[in-house]
Design an enzyme around this catalytic site. Structure first.
Site, mmCIF file in Angstrom:
data_model
loop_
_atom_site.group_PDB
_atom_site.id
_atom_site.type_symbol
_atom_site.label_atom_id
_atom_site.label_comp_id
_atom_site.label_asym_id
_atom_site.label_seq_id
_atom_site.Cartn_x
_atom_site.Cartn_y
_atom_site.Cartn_z
ATOM 1 N N HIS A 1 -9.555 0.875 5.001
ATOM 2 C CA HIS A 1 -8.278 1.112 5.680
ATOM 3 C C HIS A 1 -8.520 2.071 6.849
ATOM 4 O O HIS A 1 -9.327 2.997 6.735
ATOM 5 C CB HIS A 1 -7.261 1.694 4.691
ATOM 6 C CG HIS A 1 -5.873 1.680 5.236
ATOM 7 N ND1 HIS A 1 -5.439 2.595 6.169
ATOM 8 C CD2 HIS A 1 -4.826 0.846 5.005
ATOM 9 C CE1 HIS A 1 -4.170 2.328 6.483
ATOM 10 N NE2 HIS A 1 -3.774 1.262 5.793
ATOM 11 N N GLU B 1 -5.477 -5.259 10.664
ATOM 12 C CA GLU B 1 -4.464 -4.226 10.843
ATOM 13 C C GLU B 1 -4.740 -3.450 12.130
ATOM 14 O O GLU B 1 -5.567 -2.509 12.122
ATOM 15 C CB GLU B 1 -4.506 -3.234 9.677
ATOM 16 C CG GLU B 1 -4.208 -3.844 8.336
ATOM 17 C CD GLU B 1 -3.591 -2.809 7.406
ATOM 18 O OE1 GLU B 1 -2.468 -3.021 6.976
ATOM 19 O OE2 GLU B 1 -4.235 -1.781 7.157
ATOM 20 N N SER C 1 3.331 -2.478 10.367
ATOM 21 C CA SER C 1 4.784 -2.500 10.606
ATOM 22 C C SER C 1 5.441 -3.835 10.244
ATOM 23 O O SER C 1 6.356 -4.284 10.930
ATOM 24 C CB SER C 1 5.089 -2.107 12.055
ATOM 25 O OG SER C 1 4.663 -0.778 12.299
ATOM 26 N N ASN D 1 0.869 -1.178 0.000
ATOM 27 C CA ASN D 1 0.000 0.000 0.000
ATOM 28 C C ASN D 1 0.904 1.227 0.000
ATOM 29 O O ASN D 1 1.521 1.541 1.014
ATOM 30 C CB ASN D 1 -0.889 -0.031 1.258
ATOM 31 C CG ASN D 1 -1.727 1.223 1.416
ATOM 32 O OD1 ASN D 1 -1.846 2.017 0.480
ATOM 33 N ND2 ASN D 1 -2.310 1.400 2.590
ATOM 34 N N GLY E 1 2.414 1.948 10.704
ATOM 35 C CA GLY E 1 3.391 3.023 10.548
ATOM 36 C C GLY E 1 4.106 3.417 11.832
ATOM 37 O O GLY E 1 4.773 4.449 11.879
ATOM 38 N N GLU F 1 -6.931 4.468 7.905
ATOM 39 C CA GLU F 1 -6.709 5.898 7.588
ATOM 40 C C GLU F 1 -7.932 6.490 6.895
ATOM 41 O O GLU F 1 -8.240 7.670 7.067
ATOM 42 C CB GLU F 1 -5.428 6.043 6.747
ATOM 43 C CG GLU F 1 -4.188 5.795 7.615
ATOM 44 C CD GLU F 1 -2.965 5.295 6.884
ATOM 45 O OE1 GLU F 1 -2.910 5.377 5.643
ATOM 46 O OE2 GLU F 1 -2.047 4.796 7.564
ATOM 47 N N LYS G 1 0.018 4.228 -0.201
ATOM 48 C CA LYS G 1 -0.666 5.386 0.402
ATOM 49 C C LYS G 1 -0.466 6.624 -0.489
ATOM 50 O O LYS G 1 -0.379 6.482 -1.707
ATOM 51 C CB LYS G 1 -0.164 5.629 1.824
ATOM 52 C CG LYS G 1 -0.153 4.363 2.666
ATOM 53 C CD LYS G 1 0.024 4.642 4.119
ATOM 54 C CE LYS G 1 0.217 3.351 4.866
ATOM 55 N NZ LYS G 1 0.055 3.492 6.290
HETATM 56 C C1 PEP Z 1 -0.788 -0.077 5.925
HETATM 57 O O1 PEP Z 1 -0.685 0.978 5.331
HETATM 58 O O2 PEP Z 1 -1.783 -0.761 5.756
HETATM 59 C C2 PEP Z 1 0.293 -0.497 6.807
HETATM 60 C C3 PEP Z 1 0.194 -1.654 7.398
HETATM 61 O O3 PEP Z 1 1.360 0.369 6.959
HETATM 62 P P1 PEP Z 1 2.787 0.015 7.626
HETATM 63 O O4 PEP Z 1 3.257 -1.286 7.004
HETATM 64 O O5 PEP Z 1 3.665 1.167 7.237
HETATM 65 O O6 PEP Z 1 2.591 -0.121 9.084
#
Ligand code: PEP
Length: 253
Positions: A93, A168, A213, A8, A174, A95, A10
């Site tokens: 997601h 998630e 992460s 992703n 992040g 976000e 983003k």
């Molecule tokens: C994500 O954007 O879904 C995500 C898991 O980000 P990260 O791997 O940076 O934690």
């Protein structure tokens, strides 16, 4: 079941960054058991699709509007994503749920819009830190699954192939933090049971991704956990050198 490494990007990436797609294709030319998708900003989907054509890498969008077309400034429909070259779309997601106040009802409508365009839908779920600390993780994740799963599927869509669930934890995205292996395994077992209750045998074959992460250094131990069929990766998907290592760890798991 084939595994899935989903990146992703983003709101990251311009034309110069497409070299990372070429590098990923070179570094992971033909994983044996793993599908790869990069969910790109809408502006890059078409060019990424041209680069990835005929390779191991597929292209996805990061969100879609529930409607096919209309007066929705700044939004993008599943039909548009598909026409640009995407075959996957992320919905729900955290976000989007936070920044755009998307509810389970909206997420469900977006998932249904994706299926209506024959796309594979990556449906994201996850608890906040406060919810985990209050012991509410399974209640929250179960509620999001119940509230955002489509109630019906177009006849030509096979949910076991087209629906992908990504667990998630919001606090792990992040941040460099990850749940313990036992915590990931607990939520994935819970989701598997819920999917089997809903879809029968097909629920056993639906891909359950972990996201939050994931890095080359922790990928192998996460992928060794039961019911972890892949990952949704943010930051570490931007660099082919990192993402290809995650793909390799998944393919070897
Ligand atoms: C994500 O954007 O879904 C995500 C898991 O980000 P990260 O791997 O940076 O934690």
């Amino acid at each position: 079941m084939r595994k899935l490494a989903a990146g992703n990007w983003k709101m990251n990436g311009t034309g110069d960054d497409l070299d990372e797609v070429r590098a990923l294709i070179d570094a992971a030319p033909a994983p044996k058991r793993t599908d790869i998708v990069l969910c790109a900003p809408a502006t890059l989907i078409h060019r990424m699709g041209e680069i990835a054509m005929g390779s191991s890498v597929q292209v996805g969008g990061q969100d879609c509007h529930p409607k096919t077309a209309g007066a929705h400034t700044g939004d993008i429909s599943a039909a548009m994503l598909r026409e640009a070259g995407a075959s996957f779309v992320i919905v729900g997601h955290s976000e989007r749920r936070t920044d755009h106040r998307e509810t389970d009802i909206i997420v469900r409508a977006k998932a249904m819009a994706g299926f209506a365009e024959w796309m594979r839908v990556i449906l994201c779920l996850g608890e906040t830190l406060a919810e985990r600390q209050a012991g509410r993780t399974l209640e929250v994740v179960g509620g999001q699954l119940e509230g955002s799963l489509p109630t019906s599927f177009p006849p030509e869509i096979k949910p076991k192939d087209a629906l992908i669930i990504a667990y998630e934890p919001v606090w792990a995205i992040g941040t460099g933090l990850t749940p313990t292996n036992d915590e990931i395994a607990e939520v994935h077992a819970f989701l598997r049971t819920a999917l089997v209750a809903r879809f029968g045998e097909a629920g056993q074959e639906m891909r359950l991704l972990y996201g939050g992460s994931v890095k080359p250094s922790n990928a192998a131990e996460i992928f060794a956990l039961p019911n972890v069929d892949g990952a949704l990766v943010g930051g570490a998907s931007l660099k082919a050198a990192d993402f290809s290592k995650i793909v390799q760890a998944l393919d070897a798991a």
